[in-house]
Motif scaffolding. Structure first.
Motif, PDB file in Angstrom:
ATOM      1  N   VAL A  36       0.735  -1.127   0.129  1.00  0.00           N
ATOM      2  CA  VAL A  36       0.450   0.303   0.283  1.00  0.00           C
ATOM      3  C   VAL A  36       0.628   1.369   0.096  1.00  0.00           C
ATOM      4  CG1 VAL A  36      -1.884  -1.048   1.239  1.00  0.00           C
ATOM      5  CG2 VAL A  36      -0.025   0.066   2.786  1.00  0.00           C
ATOM      6  N   VAL A  37       0.146   2.420  -0.826  1.00  0.00           N
ATOM      7  CA  VAL A  37       0.955   3.520  -0.540  1.00  0.00           C
ATOM      8  C   VAL A  37      -0.327   4.274   0.925  1.00  0.00           C
ATOM      9  CG1 VAL A  37       1.073   5.683  -1.250  1.00  0.00           C
ATOM     10  CG2 VAL A  37       1.109   3.915  -3.300  1.00  0.00           C
ATOM     11  N   ALA A  38       1.194   4.725   2.648  1.00  0.00           N
ATOM     12  CA  ALA A  38       0.462   5.016   3.314  1.00  0.00           C
ATOM     13  C   ALA A  38       1.168   6.416   3.297  1.00  0.00           C
ATOM     14  CB  ALA A  38      -0.068   4.021   4.115  1.00  0.00           C
ATOM     15  N   LEU A  39       0.591   6.819   4.268  1.00  0.00           N
ATOM     16  CA  LEU A  39       1.009   7.407   5.449  1.00  0.00           C
ATOM     17  C   LEU A  39       1.034   7.797   7.271  1.00  0.00           C
ATOM     18  CD1 LEU A  39      -0.311  11.264   4.062  1.00  0.00           C
ATOM     19  CD2 LEU A  39       1.614  10.356   3.665  1.00  0.00           C
ATOM     20  N   LEU A  59      -3.591   5.384   1.462  1.00  0.00           N
ATOM     21  CA  LEU A  59      -3.685   6.277   0.053  1.00  0.00           C
ATOM     22  C   LEU A  59      -4.189   5.556  -1.643  1.00  0.00           C
ATOM     23  CD1 LEU A  59      -1.215   8.730  -0.032  1.00  0.00           C
ATOM     24  CD2 LEU A  59      -3.652   9.213   1.183  1.00  0.00           C
ATOM     25  N   ALA A  60      -3.812   4.569  -1.484  1.00  0.00           N
ATOM     26  CA  ALA A  60      -4.094   3.329  -2.867  1.00  0.00           C
ATOM     27  C   ALA A  60      -2.970   2.453  -2.029  1.00  0.00           C
ATOM     28  CB  ALA A  60      -3.292   3.710  -3.455  1.00  0.00           C
ATOM     29  N   VAL A  61      -3.139   1.075  -2.834  1.00  0.00           N
ATOM     30  CA  VAL A  61      -2.677  -0.568  -3.087  1.00  0.00           C
ATOM     31  C   VAL A  61      -2.352  -0.533  -4.329  1.00  0.00           C
ATOM     32  CG1 VAL A  61      -3.938  -3.024  -2.799  1.00  0.00           C
ATOM     33  CG2 VAL A  61      -5.539  -1.232  -1.711  1.00  0.00           C
ATOM     34  N   THR A  62      -1.123  -0.588  -3.688  1.00  0.00           N
ATOM     35  CA  THR A  62      -0.581  -0.810  -5.111  1.00  0.00           C
ATOM     36  C   THR A  62      -0.972  -2.038  -5.830  1.00  0.00           C
ATOM     37  OG1 THR A  62       1.325  -2.037  -3.997  1.00  0.00           O
ATOM     38  CG2 THR A  62       1.236   0.283  -3.989  1.00  0.00           C
ATOM     39  N   GLN A  63       0.409  -2.159  -7.420  1.00  0.00           N
ATOM     40  CA  GLN A  63      -0.201  -3.392  -7.711  1.00  0.00           C
ATOM     41  C   GLN A  63       0.531  -4.404  -7.563  1.00  0.00           C
ATOM     42  OE1 GLN A  63      -1.741  -3.437 -10.663  1.00  0.00           O
ATOM     43  NE2 GLN A  63      -2.093  -5.973 -10.436  1.00  0.00           N
ATOM     44  N   LYS A  64       1.174  -4.982  -6.277  1.00  0.00           N
ATOM     45  CA  LYS A  64       2.074  -5.985  -5.969  1.00  0.00           C
ATOM     46  C   LYS A  64       0.860  -6.089  -4.692  1.00  0.00           C
ATOM     47  CE  LYS A  64       5.729  -7.457  -2.848  1.00  0.00           C
ATOM     48  NZ  LYS A  64       6.904  -6.495  -1.884  1.00  0.00           N
ATOM     49  N   GLY A  65       0.505  -5.326  -4.383  1.00  0.00           N
ATOM     50  CA  GLY A  65      -1.077  -5.237  -2.741  1.00  0.00           C
ATOM     51  C   GLY A  65      -1.452  -5.902  -3.507  1.00  0.00           C
ATOM     52  N   ARG A  66      -2.114  -5.719  -5.083  1.00  0.00           N
ATOM     53  CA  ARG A  66      -3.361  -6.112  -6.200  1.00  0.00           C
ATOM     54  C   ARG A  66      -2.960  -7.570  -5.976  1.00  0.00           C
ATOM     55  NH1 ARG A  66      -7.604  -2.796  -6.356  1.00  0.00           N
ATOM     56  NH2 ARG A  66      -7.360  -1.068  -6.645  1.00  0.00           N
TER      57      ARG A  66
END
Length: 111
Positions: A36-39, A59-66
């Motif tokens: 994920v991309v997170a603060l 903020l987002a789920v990365t492609q690796k997370g998916r």
């Protein structure tokens, strides 16, 4: 536990915030793994890595997370319906065009 949190994040509308210490630690693990991309707030006491944690925001789920979710057969959720709603447009017939459009016309005959 961390995969359950990733499933919850992937099914939520982003950005999403977490306030519980357990959830913030889970977001920290997901971010360190690149899922994920997170603060995430830094600990207030760097020697013990503890302190008050106000919130973590994903903020987002990365492609690796998916890709990781796909390994566990996580179904993709359908997009929210609010994106597909069309505004209701009402038209009013005004003036002399009202009579012309209400009377049927004869089809043109070929010569």
């Amino acid at each position: 536990m961390t995969m359950n949190l990733l499933r919850q994040i992937a099914g939520s509308r982003l950005p999403v915030s977490f306030y519980r210490n357990e959830d913030i630690d889970g977001v920290r693990v997901l971010r360190a793994a690149g899922l994920v991309v997170a603060l995430v707030p830094s600990p207030s006491d760097p020697l013990t890595l503890s302190g008050s944690h106000p919130a973590a925001q994903v903020l987002a789920v990365t492609q690796k997370g998916r890709d990781e979710l796909a390994k566990f057969d996580f179904p993709e959720s359908r997009p929210p319906r609010w994106r597909f709603r069309m505004p209701k447009i009402k038209t009013a017939i005004v003036g002399r065009h009202a009579n012309a459009s209400s009377t049927p016309r004869e089809p043109a005959r070929p010569h």
